[in-house]
Design an enzyme around this catalytic site. Structure first.
Site, PDB file in Angstrom:
ATOM      1  CD  GLU A 363      -3.528  -1.279   1.800  1.00  0.00           C
ATOM      2  OE1 GLU A 363      -4.036  -0.122   1.325  1.00  0.00           O
ATOM      3  OE2 GLU A 363      -3.702  -2.226   1.913  1.00  0.00           O
TER       4      GLU A 363
HETATM    5  N1  CAA Z   1      -6.662  11.612  -3.853  1.00  0.00           N
HETATM    6  C1  CAA Z   1      -6.851  11.772  -5.714  1.00  0.00           C
HETATM    7  N2  CAA Z   1      -6.199  12.346  -6.331  1.00  0.00           N
HETATM    8  C2  CAA Z   1      -5.460  11.839  -6.496  1.00  0.00           C
HETATM    9  C3  CAA Z   1      -4.169  11.717  -5.123  1.00  0.00           C
HETATM   10  C4  CAA Z   1      -5.434  11.161  -4.273  1.00  0.00           C
HETATM   11  N3  CAA Z   1      -4.622  10.791  -2.598  1.00  0.00           N
HETATM   12  N4  CAA Z   1      -3.475  11.076  -5.209  1.00  0.00           N
HETATM   13  C5  CAA Z   1      -2.750  11.980  -6.445  1.00  0.00           C
HETATM   14  N5  CAA Z   1      -4.109  11.755  -7.236  1.00  0.00           N
HETATM   15  C6  CAA Z   1      -4.268  12.708  -8.274  1.00  0.00           C
HETATM   16  C7  CAA Z   1      -3.049  14.012  -8.678  1.00  0.00           C
HETATM   17  O1  CAA Z   1      -3.805  15.402  -8.066  1.00  0.00           O
HETATM   18  C8  CAA Z   1      -2.984  13.829 -10.526  1.00  0.00           C
HETATM   19  O2  CAA Z   1      -4.123  14.338 -10.299  1.00  0.00           O
HETATM   20  P1  CAA Z   1      -3.828  15.499 -11.709  1.00  0.00           P
HETATM   21  O3  CAA Z   1      -3.382  15.380 -12.590  1.00  0.00           O
HETATM   22  O4  CAA Z   1      -5.394  16.050 -11.880  1.00  0.00           O
HETATM   23  O5  CAA Z   1      -3.917  16.804 -10.370  1.00  0.00           O
HETATM   24  C9  CAA Z   1      -3.077  11.839 -10.377  1.00  0.00           C
HETATM   25  O6  CAA Z   1      -3.768  11.665  -9.390  1.00  0.00           O
HETATM   26  C10 CAA Z   1      -1.242  11.759 -10.113  1.00  0.00           C
HETATM   27  O7  CAA Z   1      -0.497  12.019  -8.929  1.00  0.00           O
HETATM   28  P2  CAA Z   1       0.673  12.601  -9.413  1.00  0.00           P
HETATM   29  O8  CAA Z   1       1.250  13.137 -10.183  1.00  0.00           O
HETATM   30  O9  CAA Z   1       0.776  13.203  -7.978  1.00  0.00           O
HETATM   31  O10 CAA Z   1       1.058  10.803  -9.482  1.00  0.00           O
HETATM   32  P3  CAA Z   1       2.767  10.325  -9.130  1.00  0.00           P
HETATM   33  O11 CAA Z   1       3.067   9.712 -10.725  1.00  0.00           O
HETATM   34  O12 CAA Z   1       3.835  11.338  -9.330  1.00  0.00           O
HETATM   35  O13 CAA Z   1       2.642   9.416  -8.319  1.00  0.00           O
HETATM   36  C11 CAA Z   1       2.281   8.569  -6.161  1.00  0.00           C
HETATM   37  C12 CAA Z   1       2.078   9.514  -6.853  1.00  0.00           C
HETATM   38  C13 CAA Z   1       2.089   8.892  -4.566  1.00  0.00           C
HETATM   39  C14 CAA Z   1       3.605   7.614  -5.703  1.00  0.00           C
HETATM   40  C15 CAA Z   1       1.237   7.048  -6.270  1.00  0.00           C
HETATM   41  O14 CAA Z   1       1.983   6.578  -7.424  1.00  0.00           O
HETATM   42  C16 CAA Z   1       1.524   6.191  -5.414  1.00  0.00           C
HETATM   43  O15 CAA Z   1       0.602   6.129  -4.403  1.00  0.00           O
HETATM   44  N6  CAA Z   1       1.996   5.174  -5.834  1.00  0.00           N
HETATM   45  C17 CAA Z   1       2.035   3.541  -4.594  1.00  0.00           C
HETATM   46  C18 CAA Z   1       0.844   3.259  -5.043  1.00  0.00           C
HETATM   47  C19 CAA Z   1       0.552   1.414  -4.126  1.00  0.00           C
HETATM   48  O16 CAA Z   1       0.537   1.886  -3.152  1.00  0.00           O
HETATM   49  N7  CAA Z   1       0.502   0.380  -4.297  1.00  0.00           N
HETATM   50  C20 CAA Z   1      -0.473   0.280  -3.234  1.00  0.00           C
HETATM   51  C21 CAA Z   1      -0.823  -1.384  -4.595  1.00  0.00           C
HETATM   52  S1  CAA Z   1      -2.392  -1.811  -3.386  1.00  0.00           S
HETATM   53  C22 CAA Z   1      -2.100  -2.707  -2.281  1.00  0.00           C
HETATM   54  O17 CAA Z   1      -0.592  -3.131  -1.938  1.00  0.00           O
HETATM   55  C23 CAA Z   1      -2.886  -3.680  -0.853  1.00  0.00           C
HETATM   56  C24 CAA Z   1      -1.587  -4.328  -0.452  1.00  0.00           C
HETATM   57  O18 CAA Z   1      -0.251  -5.201  -0.085  1.00  0.00           O
HETATM   58  C25 CAA Z   1      -2.671  -5.323   0.731  1.00  0.00           C
HETATM   59  P1  FAD Z   2       9.098  -1.031  -5.974  1.00  0.00           P
HETATM   60  O1  FAD Z   2       8.139   0.502  -7.243  1.00  0.00           O
HETATM   61  O2  FAD Z   2       9.956  -1.384  -7.663  1.00  0.00           O
HETATM   62  O3  FAD Z   2      10.051  -0.472  -5.643  1.00  0.00           O
HETATM   63  C1  FAD Z   2      11.709  -0.674  -5.354  1.00  0.00           C
HETATM   64  C2  FAD Z   2      12.452   0.602  -3.831  1.00  0.00           C
HETATM   65  O4  FAD Z   2      12.223   2.045  -4.855  1.00  0.00           O
HETATM   66  C3  FAD Z   2      11.332   0.579  -3.038  1.00  0.00           C
HETATM   67  O5  FAD Z   2      12.274   0.715  -1.857  1.00  0.00           O
HETATM   68  C4  FAD Z   2      11.124   1.539  -3.102  1.00  0.00           C
HETATM   69  O6  FAD Z   2      10.956   2.434  -2.133  1.00  0.00           O
HETATM   70  C5  FAD Z   2      11.485   2.990  -4.020  1.00  0.00           C
HETATM   71  N1  FAD Z   2      11.585   3.294  -4.261  1.00  0.00           N
HETATM   72  C6  FAD Z   2      10.152   3.403  -5.429  1.00  0.00           C
HETATM   73  N2  FAD Z   2      10.792   5.243  -6.347  1.00  0.00           N
HETATM   74  C7  FAD Z   2      10.841   5.563  -5.426  1.00  0.00           C
HETATM   75  C8  FAD Z   2      11.156   6.833  -5.658  1.00  0.00           C
HETATM   76  N3  FAD Z   2      10.694   7.813  -6.331  1.00  0.00           N
HETATM   77  N4  FAD Z   2      11.591   7.556  -4.601  1.00  0.00           N
HETATM   78  C9  FAD Z   2      12.200   6.907  -3.427  1.00  0.00           C
HETATM   79  N5  FAD Z   2      11.958   5.664  -3.723  1.00  0.00           N
HETATM   80  C10 FAD Z   2      11.319   5.099  -4.584  1.00  0.00           C
HETATM   81  N6  FAD Z   2      -0.299  -4.528  -5.105  1.00  0.00           N
HETATM   82  C11 FAD Z   2      -1.940  -5.305  -4.991  1.00  0.00           C
HETATM   83  O7  FAD Z   2      -1.877  -3.805  -6.129  1.00  0.00           O
HETATM   84  N7  FAD Z   2      -2.434  -4.917  -4.556  1.00  0.00           N
HETATM   85  C12 FAD Z   2      -2.297  -6.088  -3.756  1.00  0.00           C
HETATM   86  O8  FAD Z   2      -3.156  -6.842  -3.206  1.00  0.00           O
HETATM   87  C13 FAD Z   2      -0.808  -6.551  -3.453  1.00  0.00           C
HETATM   88  N8  FAD Z   2      -0.605  -7.266  -2.160  1.00  0.00           N
HETATM   89  C14 FAD Z   2       1.391  -7.434  -1.774  1.00  0.00           C
HETATM   90  C15 FAD Z   2       1.002  -8.149  -0.292  1.00  0.00           C
HETATM   91  C16 FAD Z   2       2.173  -8.410  -0.949  1.00  0.00           C
HETATM   92  C17 FAD Z   2       2.587  -9.646   0.468  1.00  0.00           C
HETATM   93  C18 FAD Z   2       3.446  -7.738  -1.479  1.00  0.00           C
HETATM   94  C19 FAD Z   2       4.850  -7.722  -1.575  1.00  0.00           C
HETATM   95  C20 FAD Z   2       3.251  -6.436  -2.142  1.00  0.00           C
HETATM   96  C21 FAD Z   2       1.613  -6.533  -2.835  1.00  0.00           C
HETATM   97  N9  FAD Z   2       1.256  -5.603  -3.878  1.00  0.00           N
HETATM   98  C22 FAD Z   2      -0.391  -5.722  -4.035  1.00  0.00           C
HETATM   99  C23 FAD Z   2       2.573  -4.260  -4.679  1.00  0.00           C
HETATM  100  C24 FAD Z   2       3.168  -3.677  -3.554  1.00  0.00           C
HETATM  101  O9  FAD Z   2       1.852  -2.254  -3.687  1.00  0.00           O
HETATM  102  C25 FAD Z   2       4.523  -3.365  -4.202  1.00  0.00           C
HETATM  103  O10 FAD Z   2       4.870  -4.305  -3.889  1.00  0.00           O
HETATM  104  C26 FAD Z   2       5.213  -1.614  -3.348  1.00  0.00           C
HETATM  105  O11 FAD Z   2       4.003  -0.922  -4.079  1.00  0.00           O
HETATM  106  C27 FAD Z   2       6.327  -1.389  -4.205  1.00  0.00           C
HETATM  107  O12 FAD Z   2       5.978  -1.805  -5.339  1.00  0.00           O
HETATM  108  P2  FAD Z   2       7.319  -3.071  -5.985  1.00  0.00           P
HETATM  109  O13 FAD Z   2       7.650  -3.750  -5.519  1.00  0.00           O
HETATM  110  O14 FAD Z   2       6.818  -2.213  -7.739  1.00  0.00           O
HETATM  111  O15 FAD Z   2       8.353  -1.302  -5.628  1.00  0.00           O
END
Ligand code: CAA
Ligand code: FAD
Length: 380
Positions: A363
């Site tokens: 996340e």
């Molecule tokens: N609410 C509404 N809009 C948002 C927003 C928010 N919280 N955050 C960004 N946006 C909008 C921005 O306003 C922008 O829109 P406009 O161009 O219209 O202004 C658009 O989204 C793009 O935003 P950014 O320019 O900030 O995009 P970025 O490429 O710089 O990325 C980031 C921003 C915060 C790094 C985002 O890419 C991010 O959150 N990355 C991490 C992904 C992540 O959390 N993955 C989790 C997967 S789910 C999971 O992991 C579940 C699990 O494990 C259990």
């Molecule tokens: P990368 O994005 O390749 O990052 C590698 C390293 O580089 C990290 O340390 C990161 O912080 C760093 N990095 C990358 N970009 C930057 C930057 N701009 N500045 C500084 N540091 C940076 N995803 C889903 O969509 N749904 C799920 O249900 C879900 N469940 C998950 C469950 C598990 C057990 C795991 C391991 C992952 C899960 N994920 C899920 C994916 C998870 O959200 C991603 O692994 C996470 O967002 C990081 O992406 P990545 O693994 O590609 O790492």
């Protein structure tokens, strides 16, 4: 300002604590070894209302607030973080995403079952080349008039093997960048949708994590969530709430390890006294307690912001960043307080140390939380 819980909150917390002790604790080590989590336990969590905690009762949910959600998450996570991640994804990514942004027909068809635990949901944003950099979606969803055709790969998907409903983010119009991204509801069993093998993980081993393949998967237009191009904002808005859940998970892992370490330190003797009487151990306990309380404040503040209708993008990022750091650091200390016993499975803290690590990765990694917080700070 009032730091006390209401009677209702205390009852909810106690119900979750009781469930965790009586239902999750037995078998938690075996589930970690075998990488399984039985459907029976998911059904029981559904019956207690834990799968749709904040969902409106008219859609089958429990109608509770975000404070209740974090109390439940903390208690489940003290015992079994694999159970709590299932709860977190189902509640704050899938149910919330549908309730806040889905159509009435989507809510009636999908949310009503997800909120009771009859169905389970997954949230599919990450891809092999789009993790932190989430706008770089390679999965495509091509508009074919009355339906979309999805092609691509999603990886690391929690509940990936056991879900019925998958919220899938994909790129429809690459020229529009993140504004060309959409979110779709995809049902298990749709032709061309394949589930890869389960990942063999360091922690949260009871939670199933899979890669998903989409090969010409036809999805009806009515399964798109929100307006055309809303998919990336949908993901970001939904993740802000999800991060409160994971922050509460991290808090629970830390608090669970602390409670075990405190108990152990009062029982284990060395040099003629209980080890808690040695200042080196007593000071560790003091630091652990302080850090966990500080994390709890941030987690509660983020939940409170959500309940008040305040923006919680920053407070959820701060809560996750801090609570996950506390979870990692304090579970290491809990192992240390247990000495050699901390290194074996029977004492639970080694599992908690392994489980803690994921809270700094999923996340949004800790580095990504700092991006969110720093942008907020600079923007004011
Ligand atoms: N609410 C509404 N809009 C948002 C927003 C928010 N919280 N955050 C960004 N946006 C909008 C921005 O306003 C922008 O829109 P406009 O161009 O219209 O202004 C658009 O989204 C793009 O935003 P950014 O320019 O900030 O995009 P970025 O490429 O710089 O990325 C980031 C921003 C915060 C790094 C985002 O890419 C991010 O959150 N990355 C991490 C992904 C992540 O959390 N993955 C989790 C997967 S789910 C999971 O992991 C579940 C699990 O494990 C259990
Ligand atoms: P990368 O994005 O390749 O990052 C590698 C390293 O580089 C990290 O340390 C990161 O912080 C760093 N990095 C990358 N970009 C930057 C930057 N701009 N500045 C500084 N540091 C940076 N995803 C889903 O969509 N749904 C799920 O249900 C879900 N469940 C998950 C469950 C598990 C057990 C795991 C391991 C992952 C899960 N994920 C899920 C994916 C998870 O959200 C991603 O692994 C996470 O967002 C990081 O992406 P990545 O693994 O590609 O790492």
């Amino acid at each position: 300002m009032d730091f006390s819980l209401t009677e209702e909150h205390i009852m909810i917390r106690d119900a979750a604590r009781d469930f965790a002790q009586t239902e999750l604790l037995p078998g938690v080590i075996e589930r970690d070894n075998a990488q399984t989590f039985p459907d029976e336990l998911v059904r029981k969590m559904g019956a207690l209302g834990f799968m749709g905690i904040m969902v409106d009762p008219k859609y089958g949910g429990s109608g509770m607030d975000a404070i209740s959600y974090v109390l439940i998450m903390e208690e489940l996570s003290k015992i079994d973080a694999s159970a709590s991640v299932m709860v977190s994804v189902n509640n704050s990514l899938v149910c919330y995403g549908l309730e806040a942004y889905g159509s009435e027909a989507q809510k009636q068809k999908y949310l009503t079952k997800l909120a009771t635990g009859e169905s389970i949901g997954a949230f599919c944003l990450s891809e092999p080349e789009a993790g932190s950099d989430a706008t770089s979606q390679k999965t495509t969803a091509i508009d074919k008039g009355d339906h979309y055709v999805i092609n691509g790969t999603k990886n690391w998907i929690t509940n990936g093997g056991r879900s019925d409903v998958y919220l899938v983010i994909a790129q429809t119009d690459r020229d529009k960048g993140h504004k060309g991204i959409n979110a779709f509801i995809v049902e298990k069993g749709t032709p061309g949708f394949d589930i890869g093998p389960k990942e063999d993980k360091l922690g949260i081993r009871g939670s199933d994590t899979h890669t998903l393949q989409f090969n010409d998967v036809k999805v009806p237009k009515e399964n798109r969530i929100g307006e055309d191009g809303f998919g990336f904002k949908f993901a970001m808005k939904t993740l802000s709430g999800g991060r409160i859940g994971i922050a509460a998970q991290a808090l629970g892992i830390a608090a669970g390890a602390y409670e075990l370490a405190l108990k152990y330190s009062k029982e284990r003797k060395a040099f003629g006294t209980e080890i808690c009487n040695h200042q080196a151990i007593a000071f560790k306990l003091a630091d652990m307690y302080t850090e966990i309380e500080a994390a709890r404040m941030l987690v509660m503040k983020a939940a409170w912001d959500k309940d008040q209708g305040n923006n919680y993008d920053m407070s959820s990022a701060m809560a996750k960043l801090y609570a996950s750091k506390v979870a990692m650091e304090q579970t290491v200390e809990a192992v240390q307080i247990h000495g050699g016993n901390g290194f074996v499975k029977e004492y639970h803290v080694e599992r908690m140390m392994r489980d803690a690590k994921i809270t700094q990765i999923y996340e949004g990694t800790s580095e990504i939380q700092k991006i969110v917080i720093s942008r907020g700070v600079i923007k004011g």
